[in-house]
Design an enzyme around this catalytic site. Structure first.
Site, PDB file in Angstrom:
ATOM      1  N   GLU A 293       0.805  -1.236   0.000  1.00  0.00           N
ATOM      2  CA  GLU A 293       0.000   0.000   0.000  1.00  0.00           C
ATOM      3  C   GLU A 293       0.835   1.282   0.000  1.00  0.00           C
ATOM      4  O   GLU A 293       0.609   2.189   0.807  1.00  0.00           O
ATOM      5  CB  GLU A 293      -0.979  -0.018   1.189  1.00  0.00           C
TER       6      GLU A 293
ATOM      7  N   GLU B 251      -6.028 -10.922  -1.369  1.00  0.00           N
ATOM      8  CA  GLU B 251      -6.864 -10.755  -0.162  1.00  0.00           C
ATOM      9  C   GLU B 251      -8.338 -10.746  -0.553  1.00  0.00           C
ATOM     10  O   GLU B 251      -9.117  -9.895  -0.105  1.00  0.00           O
ATOM     11  CB  GLU B 251      -6.505  -9.441   0.561  1.00  0.00           C
TER      12      GLU B 251
END
Ligand code: G3I
Length: 381
Positions: free
Chosen positions: A162, A267
Site C-alpha cells: 500500500e 486478499e
C-alpha cells in the site's frame, strides 16, 4: 506447466469413469485446490486461532480446500518485531510449519507497511526521529532477520504494501517521509539479498481504478528500469457486488502481466453490505459510524443476495481462469464469514458474508459457483 481446460479435466473424467465402471461421465472436483490445479494455487489467509490450532474447524477447511496460505497478521512488523531488539517468532514459526506439513505454497505478508508498525521503529532511544540512514539500517536488519529466518521455506513475500495514494502518487507514509521514495527499492533489494529465490511482490488495493493503476504501472516500470528485484504485483481484491467490473479486473491483470509481472489476487473478499457513502477502500483508518440501516442482514443473507454473491464470485473466477497464464495465486482473506475483517470494517459490529464458507463452516452457493467456474466456459478461451 500450465494446462488448458481439457488437459486438466480429461484425466479426472477418465479416472472418474474408471472408478465407477465407466457408468458416469465426469467426477467434477469437489475442492478449490483441485478445481484450479494447473491454473493457479488457491489460498486462504490464516488468523492466529487457525495458526495456533485452536480453530480446528478452520484448519480442517484449510487443509481440505486450499493449497496456499497467507498470514493475516502474524508476519506484520508489530507482531514479529514488537520492540527494538526483540523478535517474537512463536506464531510465524507455527504458520510456516503448518504450510510445510501440508505441502502448501507459503506466502508472507508483509515486510514494509505504514500500518501495524510500532512507533519505536521511527525513533531513536531518546524519542527523536531517526535519520534516513538509521531508518534504512533498521529496515534492512528487520527484513534480513525475518526473510532470512524462513529462507527456502516462504516462497513469496509482500515486500511493500500500500505505498500508493488513490490518485497514483506515492503515499507520504513515515517510510517515504523519513527515507524518500527509494525506500521501496531498498526494501526489495534487502529482501532479495536475504532470500534470492523468494518471489517478491508489491501489494495494494484499488489498483483496478485507473488513476491508481497508472501510478502502480509507473512504479513497477521504474523499479524494473533500475534493476530492482520485483517479481509480481498483488491485487488485494477487496471487492463488492458491483465494483470493480470484471473488465476492470481483466484489464488490471493484463496490464501488470504486460510488464512481465506475476499477478496474485492476495486478499479476496466480496462485501455484500451497504457501503455507507464512501467509495470502496481497504484503508484500515476509515471508520463509518454504526447505523442499523448499514447492517441489514443480521438474521441471515436473503437468497437473492446469496445468489448475487455466487454469480459475482463465478464471474470473477472466470476472469482469473482466462488470465491463468499471468495469475499465480488467488487467496481469500479468511476462511469463514465469521473470521472476516469485513464484519468490522468500515463499520464495526456488522454481520457480513464476504467469503465462501458460512458461519458454521458450510460451503455457500458462492463456493459451488467458484468450483463450477473452473470447468465452465471461460470468457475468451
Ligand atoms: O492481536 C490483538 C489482540 O492482542 C487484542 O486483544 C485485540 C483487541 O482489539 O486486537 C488484536 O489485534 C488486532 C489484529 O487485527 C488481530 O486480530 C488489531 O486490533 C486489528 O486492527 C487487526 O486488524 C487487521 C488489520 O489488517 C489491521 O491493519 C485485520 O485482522 C487484517 O485482516 C487486516 O488486513 C489488511 C491487510 O494486512 C492489508 N490490506 C488490507 C487488509 C484489511 O484491512
Amino acid at each position: 506447466m500450465r494446462m488448458n481446460m481439457w488437459t486438466k479435466v480429461l484425466p479426472l473424467v477418465m479416472a472418474g469413469a474408471a472408478a465407477m465402471g465407466a457408468a458416469t461421465t465426469a467426477n467434477a472436483p469437489t475442492t478449490l485446490k483441485d478445481a484450479y490445479k494447473g491454473d493457479f494455487v488457491v489460498g486462504a489467509a490464516m488468523d492466529a486461532g487457525q495458526i495456533a490450532g485452536t480453530d480446528q474447524r478452520g484448519d480442517a477447511i484449510i487443509q481440505a480446500q486450499f493449497n496456499s496460505i497467507s498470514p493475516e497478521n502474524v508476519l506484520k512488523w508489530v507482531v514479529v518485531h514488537p520492540q527494538a531488539g526483540k523478535y517474537d517468532f512463536d506464531l510465524s514459526d507455527k504458520y510456516v510449519a503448518f504450510g510445510m506439513e501440508h505441502h502448501m505454497f507459503i506466502h508472507a505478508h508483509t515486510l514494509i507497511w505504514h500500518n501495524q508498525v510500532p512507533a519505536w521503529v521511527f525513533r531513536d532511544d531518546k524519542g527523536n526521529s531517526l535519520s534516513r540512514d538509521a531508518l534504512l539500517a533498521r529496515m534492512r536488519e528487520h527484513i534480513q532477520t525475518v526473510v532470512g529466518r524462513y529462507k527456502g521455506k516462504i516462497q513469496s513475500w509482500d515486500v511493500v504494501n500500500e505505498a500508493l495514494n488513490e490518485d497514483g502518487s506515492i503515499r507520504q507514509s513515515p517510510w517515504e517521509k523519513m527515507i524518500g521514495e527509494d525506500y521501496i527499492e531498498k526494501a526489495f533489494e534487502y529482501a532479495h539479498q536475504a532470500d534470492p529465490q523468494a518471489e517478491l511482490y508489491y501489494n495494494d488495493y484499488n489498483l483496478e481504478n485507473e488513476a491508481k493503476r497508472k501510478g502502480a504501472i509507473a512504479l513497477i516500470k521504474k523499479l524494473k528500469d533500475e534493476g530492482v528485484p520485483v517479481n509480481g504485483v498483488g491485487l488485494q481484491g477487496h471487492y463488492n457486488l458491483t465494483w470493480p467490473s470484471t473488465q476492470q479486473v481483466d484489464d488490471t491483470i493484463e496490464a501488470f502481466a504486460a510488464l512481465g509481472m506475476k499477478v496474485a489476487i492476495t486478499e479476496l473478499d466480496i462485501d455484500v453490505l451497504p457501503a455507507g457513502g464512501k467509495q470502496p477502500t481497504a484503508d484500515v483508518t476509515v471508520h463509518i459510524k454504526e447505523n442499523p440501516a448499514l447492517n441489514p442482514y443480521v438474521n441471515g443473507l436473503p437468497d437473492a443476495v446469496q445468489q448475487e454473491l455466487a454469480k459475482r464470485y463465478g464471474d470473477l473466477f472466470g476472469v482469473f481462469l482466462k488470465d491463468r497464464d499471468a495469475v499465480e495465486r488467488v487467496t481469500f482473506w479468511g476462511v469463514t464469514d465469521a473470521d472476516s475483517w469485513k464484519n468490522d470494517f468500515p463499520v464495526t459490529g456488522r454481520t457480513n458474508y464476504p467469503l465462501l464458507f458460512d458461519r458454521s463452516g458450510q460451503p455457500k452457493p458462492a463456493f459451488e459457483a467458484v468450483l463450477k467456474a473452473a470447468t465452465g466456459p471461460a470468457p475468451g478461451k
